[in-house]
Motif scaffolding. Sequence first.
Motif, short mmCIF file in Angstrom:
data_model
loop_
_atom_site.label_atom_id
_atom_site.label_comp_id
_atom_site.label_asym_id
_atom_site.label_seq_id
_atom_site.Cartn_x
_atom_site.Cartn_y
_atom_site.Cartn_z
N TYR A 186 6.18 -9.70 9.52
CA TYR A 186 4.91 -9.79 8.81
C TYR A 186 5.13 -10.28 7.38
O TYR A 186 4.39 -11.12 6.88
CB TYR A 186 4.18 -8.45 8.83
CG TYR A 186 2.72 -8.58 8.50
CD1 TYR A 186 1.79 -8.84 9.49
CD2 TYR A 186 2.26 -8.47 7.19
CE1 TYR A 186 0.44 -8.98 9.20
CE2 TYR A 186 0.92 -8.61 6.89
CZ TYR A 186 0.01 -8.86 7.90
OH TYR A 186 -1.31 -9.01 7.61
N ARG A 187 6.16 -9.75 6.74
CA ARG A 187 6.48 -10.15 5.36
C ARG A 187 6.83 -11.64 5.30
O ARG A 187 6.43 -12.35 4.38
CB ARG A 187 7.65 -9.31 4.82
CG ARG A 187 7.86 -9.42 3.33
CD ARG A 187 8.96 -8.51 2.80
NE ARG A 187 8.70 -7.10 3.02
CZ ARG A 187 9.36 -6.32 3.90
NH1 ARG A 187 10.33 -6.81 4.63
NH2 ARG A 187 9.05 -5.05 4.02
N LYS A 188 7.54 -12.13 6.33
CA LYS A 188 7.90 -13.55 6.36
C LYS A 188 6.65 -14.42 6.56
O LYS A 188 6.51 -15.47 5.96
CB LYS A 188 8.89 -13.80 7.49
CG LYS A 188 9.39 -15.21 7.56
CD LYS A 188 10.47 -15.38 8.62
CE LYS A 188 10.97 -16.81 8.63
NZ LYS A 188 12.02 -17.01 9.61
N LYS A 189 5.74 -13.95 7.41
CA LYS A 189 4.52 -14.70 7.70
C LYS A 189 3.56 -14.68 6.50
O LYS A 189 2.91 -15.68 6.20
CB LYS A 189 3.82 -14.10 8.92
CG LYS A 189 2.56 -14.82 9.35
CD LYS A 189 1.97 -14.19 10.58
CE LYS A 189 1.14 -12.99 10.16
NZ LYS A 189 0.40 -12.38 11.24
N LEU A 190 3.51 -13.54 5.81
CA LEU A 190 2.57 -13.38 4.70
C LEU A 190 3.31 -12.70 3.53
O LEU A 190 3.20 -11.49 3.34
CB LEU A 190 1.37 -12.55 5.15
CG LEU A 190 0.18 -12.51 4.20
CD1 LEU A 190 -0.42 -13.90 4.01
CD2 LEU A 190 -0.87 -11.57 4.76
N PRO A 191 4.06 -13.49 2.76
CA PRO A 191 4.86 -12.91 1.67
C PRO A 191 4.04 -12.13 0.64
O PRO A 191 4.57 -11.25 -0.03
CB PRO A 191 5.52 -14.13 1.02
CG PRO A 191 5.47 -15.20 2.05
CD PRO A 191 4.25 -14.93 2.88
N SER A 192 2.75 -12.44 0.52
CA SER A 192 1.92 -11.75 -0.47
C SER A 192 1.33 -10.43 0.06
O SER A 192 0.56 -9.79 -0.65
CB SER A 192 0.78 -12.68 -0.90
OG SER A 192 -0.06 -12.97 0.21
N ALA A 193 1.70 -10.03 1.26
CA ALA A 193 1.15 -8.79 1.84
C ALA A 193 1.51 -7.59 0.96
O ALA A 193 2.62 -7.51 0.43
CB ALA A 193 1.68 -8.58 3.25
N SER A 194 0.57 -6.69 0.84
CA SER A 194 0.79 -5.49 0.02
C SER A 194 1.80 -4.56 0.69
O SER A 194 1.97 -4.60 1.91
CB SER A 194 -0.52 -4.75 -0.19
OG SER A 194 -0.93 -4.14 1.04
N PRO A 195 2.45 -3.71 -0.10
CA PRO A 195 3.38 -2.74 0.48
C PRO A 195 2.70 -1.83 1.51
O PRO A 195 3.33 -1.43 2.49
CB PRO A 195 3.86 -1.93 -0.73
CG PRO A 195 3.66 -2.84 -1.90
CD PRO A 195 2.46 -3.67 -1.57
N GLU A 196 1.41 -1.56 1.32
CA GLU A 196 0.68 -0.71 2.27
C GLU A 196 0.54 -1.40 3.63
O GLU A 196 0.70 -0.77 4.68
CB GLU A 196 -0.71 -0.35 1.73
CG GLU A 196 -0.71 0.53 0.49
CD GLU A 196 -0.44 -0.25 -0.80
OE1 GLU A 196 0.01 0.37 -1.78
OE2 GLU A 196 -0.65 -1.49 -0.84
N VAL A 197 0.27 -2.69 3.61
CA VAL A 197 0.13 -3.45 4.85
C VAL A 197 1.49 -3.53 5.56
O VAL A 197 1.58 -3.35 6.78
CB VAL A 197 -0.45 -4.86 4.58
CG1 VAL A 197 -0.35 -5.75 5.81
CG2 VAL A 197 -1.88 -4.75 4.11
#
Length: 186
Positions: free
Chosen positions: A66-77
Amino acid sequence: MDAYEALVTRVSPAILEEPAPDQETENKIIAAALRAPDHKRLRPWRFISIRGEALGKLGDIFAAAYRKKLPSASPEVIAREKKKPLRAPLILVVLAKIVEDANVPASDQKYSAAAAAQNIILASEALGFGAVWKTGDAASDPLIREALGVKANEEIVAYIYIGTVKARPNPPAALDVSEFLKSWPA
């Protein structure tokens, strides 16, 4: 529970907890999956069992993907993604293993794997457990596929979450069969 009752009363439970099926029961569940319709007996499916500490490792992989797909994702996500595999004490991953055969299209083989997934759900229910079918991005993400050892000729059809039902949800209202079944010609 008999097969028909499992078919007409099954609902996806919200919470699954320990105990998971033991190894003998898991083998029975997979034996039911192996009876899915299968044109020419190609056996176009494969299953991966994930339980115990491996669930946490899968959570790490889900979070990394998920982090690779959406680097701006919040730590909660990211934390929510990491917890997804912990929703049940056992996950059975169902893969369609596409076999080259001129007489059996890949789509038929995928349908066979989907039927195997449904058999897993119904067998789990009949044996006293709850089961939920999940897919989403985790079914096609390259990082997750690689970590699970999914081959080029395979597709993840389902993540089946299995465990003991904490609270059985209310079944949905019965549907009128006549709204879905029509005779042909009309």
